[in-house]
Design a protein around this motif. Structure first.
Motif, PDB file in Angstrom:
ATOM      1  N   ALA B 595      -8.195  26.046  48.980  1.00 47.83           N
ATOM      2  CA  ALA B 595      -9.806  26.254  48.577  1.00 47.83           C
ATOM      3  C   ALA B 595     -10.018  27.059  47.193  1.00 47.83           C
ATOM      4  O   ALA B 595     -10.661  26.737  46.473  1.00 47.83           O
ATOM      5  CB  ALA B 595     -10.593  26.673  49.488  1.00 47.83           C
ATOM      6  N   LEU B 596      -9.195  28.255  46.957  1.00 43.34           N
ATOM      7  CA  LEU B 596      -9.339  29.198  45.835  1.00 43.34           C
ATOM      8  C   LEU B 596      -8.983  28.447  44.570  1.00 43.34           C
ATOM      9  O   LEU B 596      -9.581  28.645  43.863  1.00 43.34           O
ATOM     10  CB  LEU B 596      -8.590  30.633  46.426  1.00 43.34           C
ATOM     11  CG  LEU B 596      -9.316  31.580  47.196  1.00 43.34           C
ATOM     12  CD1 LEU B 596      -8.597  32.660  47.519  1.00 43.34           C
ATOM     13  CD2 LEU B 596     -10.355  32.125  46.305  1.00 43.34           C
ATOM     14  N   ALA B 597      -7.640  27.849  44.737  1.00 42.58           N
ATOM     15  CA  ALA B 597      -7.061  27.067  43.697  1.00 42.58           C
ATOM     16  C   ALA B 597      -7.985  26.071  43.209  1.00 42.58           C
ATOM     17  O   ALA B 597      -8.116  25.662  42.001  1.00 42.58           O
ATOM     18  CB  ALA B 597      -5.858  26.304  43.921  1.00 42.58           C
ATOM     19  N   LEU B 598      -8.924  25.238  44.014  1.00 41.43           N
ATOM     20  CA  LEU B 598      -9.357  24.184  43.547  1.00 41.43           C
ATOM     21  C   LEU B 598     -10.887  24.705  42.966  1.00 41.43           C
ATOM     22  O   LEU B 598     -11.369  24.158  42.002  1.00 41.43           O
ATOM     23  CB  LEU B 598     -10.244  23.366  44.997  1.00 41.43           C
ATOM     24  CG  LEU B 598      -8.836  22.530  45.285  1.00 41.43           C
ATOM     25  CD1 LEU B 598      -9.157  21.855  46.460  1.00 41.43           C
ATOM     26  CD2 LEU B 598      -8.419  21.289  44.235  1.00 41.43           C
ATOM     27  N   TYR B 599     -11.404  25.710  43.408  1.00 43.00           N
ATOM     28  CA  TYR B 599     -12.775  26.299  42.491  1.00 43.00           C
ATOM     29  C   TYR B 599     -12.554  27.376  41.454  1.00 43.00           C
ATOM     30  O   TYR B 599     -12.116  28.372  41.623  1.00 43.00           O
ATOM     31  CB  TYR B 599     -13.438  26.809  43.602  1.00 43.00           C
ATOM     32  CG  TYR B 599     -14.028  25.762  44.499  1.00 43.00           C
ATOM     33  CD1 TYR B 599     -15.010  24.709  44.001  1.00 43.00           C
ATOM     34  CD2 TYR B 599     -13.445  25.601  45.670  1.00 43.00           C
ATOM     35  CE1 TYR B 599     -15.431  23.959  44.841  1.00 43.00           C
ATOM     36  CE2 TYR B 599     -13.800  24.514  46.795  1.00 43.00           C
ATOM     37  CZ  TYR B 599     -14.877  23.621  46.341  1.00 43.00           C
ATOM     38  OH  TYR B 599     -15.280  22.607  46.962  1.00 43.00           O
TER      39      TYR B 599
END
Lengths: 94, 599
Positions: B595-599
């Protein structure tokens, strides 16, 4: 003693005394019709004989009311206080 | 004529004459004593005739001005009659060999004169207490058990009145800084009430009146003649001086007038009956002071003057009977007309005077008070006072003479061999003379009154009304004679509260609080301490078991429960549950990283 003689004479003529007394009473009321009246303070000063009736009624009322008060509440034998005041004090001494 | 005598500035206190006379009396012997006893009061009367108007004998004490000699018209009338009465009374007591009675009586007269001439409350209070101290001696000198008790009651009651007066004087001084004895100033309600209570007690206003018949019925024969003249009339003087026009005094006076009449019906003792009629007569004076108009104040003063003469005459007449027969109860008297005729005539004159028969002294004074009530439109007061006046005649004019001198053919005891001593008869004669003289010549009395008099008692209407009232009262008396037959009874009065109720109170104290004391207090450890201790120990054991133990046990139990619960969740002890936990954690971490990588 003139006084004693006078009283003795009056006592032996009681009927006369009564007749004279009653006629004096009648005369007082009759005389009240005749005397002039000035500065009447009260209706009783105008009606003749008012004070005669007042005096008689006053006497009767005073006697009856006082007697009633006495017999109903106030009369005690005249030794009432004597006995009581001594009793407790002697008792207290013992 | 009298006016011109008072124009000068001469002053010597007449009370001092009496006090000095009383001190010298024991050293005078024989005929000189008789002369001395008459000379001192006579000198005082002459002295009073020459007193100059104004304030005399003033002393400064602690910033207060004490005035011993305030001479004005009001104080002079009372001073005259007090001195005249002292002559009559001293003559009446001349045959008494014991000096103490005359000494006490003179001290008493001097105190009354001191009150009359006092110009400030402090000297008034001093002589006021003197009145009590000297008059109680006149009661005690009778020497009987009964008079001893009556004297102590008298002292107690008067001490109460005196203290009330003193308290009033203190309050007055602190509020106004002034102790001048004059009309009560405005706005000193508390002081006025306290002082008034003191005065009203001495004036014998119900319910503060029971001392009067009690003491006067028990005093010596001579003592009661003096006492009937001074205490109440001094009180009337002080009321007239300080409380003229105080409305409360009108109903009080009317109540007094009727109260005395009602109790006189119930009374079997001659002097007590006369005492109740003092209350009744002083009621007219108190009412007159309350009405407060010039006419009414004049009436009250004139009535006090006339009253002293006829009431002392009545007390002297009855006193002579007591002295001659040793009896004072109507039920034990009767039939004396043959044996004491002069005493009868004098007493009858007193009775006719007090009843306000025309040509006797009561007529010219009592009618002034009643006329004052009519003129002030106090119809109820006028009517009730007239009613009381019928009652006065009923008792003092009819009952007293009838049941002492008639009623029986012969007295129910050995008749007295001779009448009262000559000096008693002479004293009665003088008083009777003044009663008739003033009744026929009212102008002499009216000339002395404090205000100018515009009153004529002898009008046809008034004389007629008086005769009607009185003679029809007489008719009623003879018709109801059976009702009035004396019986050996007494009527309860408010002295019951300190004579009988106090006995009950003492009995109550002996029974109830004393019983509580023996049963409860004296065994205090058993009745109070032990139960209290027991209760305390029971309470503390309950506290120990329920509160202290409960708290500790409860806390331990809940810690145990909590740790058991936690163990179930955090350390279940099976491999699959640990693995499942770990995998859930890993999956959560990966999802978070994505989730962190996507945003």
């Amino acid at each position: 003693m003139i006084i004693v003689r006078l009283i003795t004479w009056l006592r032996s003529h009681m009927l006369l005394v009564k007749i004279v007394s009653i006629s004096v009473l009648v005369l007082l009321v009759v005389g009240d019709l005749l005397i002039p009246r000035h500065r009447p303070h009260f209706i009783g000063d105008i009606i003749p004989g008012f004070w005669a009736g007042f005096g008689f009624l006053a006497c009767v009322l005073i006697i009856i009311i006082s007697k009633w008060l006495g017999t109903a509440f106030l009369f005690r034998p005249d030794t009432y206080y004597g006995a009581d005041e001594k009793g407790p004090q002697e008792g207290a001494g013992k | 004529m009298i006016e011109s005598l008072h124009a000068g500035n001469f002053f010597f206190h007449p009370a001092l004459l009496f006090f000095l006379g009383a001190c010298i009396l024991p050293f005078v012997k024989g005929w000189g004593r008789n002369i001395f006893i008459i000379a001192v009061p006579l000198a005082s009367l002459i002295l009073v005739l020459f007193l100059g108007y104004g304030a005399h004998w003033q002393v400064q004490v602690g910033g207060m001005e004490i005035t011993f000699g305030r001479v004005d018209r009001l104080s002079l009338v009372f001073a005259y009659i007090f001195c005249l009465m002292s002559i009559i009374g001293s003559l009446y007591g001349l045959h008494v060999k014991e000096n103490r009675q005359t000494m006490a009586a003179w001290g008493y007269v001097g105190s009354a004169l001191g009150c009359t001439l006092a110009g400030d409350y402090l000297s008034l209070f001093f002589f006021w207490e003197g009145l009590m101290v000297t008059s109680v001696c006149l009661v005690w000198l009778r020497g009987t058990e009964e008079s001893l008790r009556a004297g102590f009651r008298y002292i107690l009651v008067h001490t109460f009145g005196g203290l009330s007066l003193l308290a009033g004087i203190f309050v007055l001084y602190f509020q106004t800084g002034d102790i001048t004895f004059g009309p009560m100033p405005e706005g000193v309600t508390l002081a006025a009430w306290l002082i008034m209570i003191g005065f009203l007690l001495n004036a014998a206003v119900p319910p503060l009146h029971a001392w009067l018949p009690d003491a006067y019925g028990s005093a010596t024969v001579v003592g009661s003649v003096f006492m009937c003249a001074y205490t109440t009339k001094t009180a009337v003087y002080t009321l007239a001086r300080a409380f003229a026009g105080f409305d409360i005094l009108i109903p009080l006076g009317v109540i007094m007038a009727l109260y005395g009449v009602v109790y006189a019906v119930l009374e079997n003792d001659t002097r007590r009956l006369l005492s109740y009629h003092i209350i009744s007569q002083v009621g007219y004076m108190v009412a007159g002071v309350g009405i407060g108009t010039e006419m009414a104040i004049n009436g009250a003063t004139a009535h006090a003057f006339a009253h002293i003469l006829y009431k002392s005459l009545l007390f002297m007449g009855v006193g002579s009977v007591i002295a001659a027969t040793g009896r004072s109860k109507f039920s034990e008297l009767g039939g004396l007309w043959k044996y004491m005729p002069w005493t009868f005539v004098f007493t009858l004159i007193g009775g006719l005077s007090i009843s306000a028969f025309p040509f006797f002294s009561g007529f010219i004074s009592k009618s002034m008070v009643i006329a004052g009530a009519w003129e002030d439109h106090l119809t109820w007061a006028g009517l009730l006072l007239t009613l009381a006046s019928a009652g006065t005649f009923l008792h003092t004019g009819l009952k007293v003479p009838y049941f002492i001198w008639f009623n029986r053919e012969e007295p129910p005891f050995d008749p007295p061999e001779k009448e009262a001593p000559w000096n008693m008869l002479a004293a009665m004669g003088i008083a009777a003379y003044f009663c008739i003289m003033l009744g026929c010549n009212p102008q002499y009395l009216y000339a002395m009154l404090p205000y100018p008099v515009d009153y004529q008692p002898y009008t046809a209407t008034h004389v007629m009304a008086s005769y009607q009232l009185l003679l029809f009262t007489m008719l009623g008396f003879f018709l109801l004679l059976k009702q009035l037959k004396p019986k050996p009874l007494i009527g309860l009065d408010v002295d019951w509260f300190y004579r009988r109720a106090s006995v009950y109170f003492m009995a109550f104290c002996r029974n109830v609080p004393a019983a509580i004391d023996t049963v409860v207090i004296s065994r205090l450890h058993a009745t109070v301490a032990l139960p209290l201790l027991r209760l305390g120990s029971r309470l503390s054991s309950w506290n120990d078991i329920r509160v202290v133990d409960g708290l500790i046990d409860g806390a331990a139990n809940s810690v145990l429960r909590f740790s058991r619960y936690m163990r179930c969740i955090a350390q279940p002890g099976s491999l699959s549950k640990y693995l499942a936990g770990m995998l859930t954690f890993l999956a959560g971490t990966v999802m978070a990283a994505v989730a962190l990588a996507l945003y």
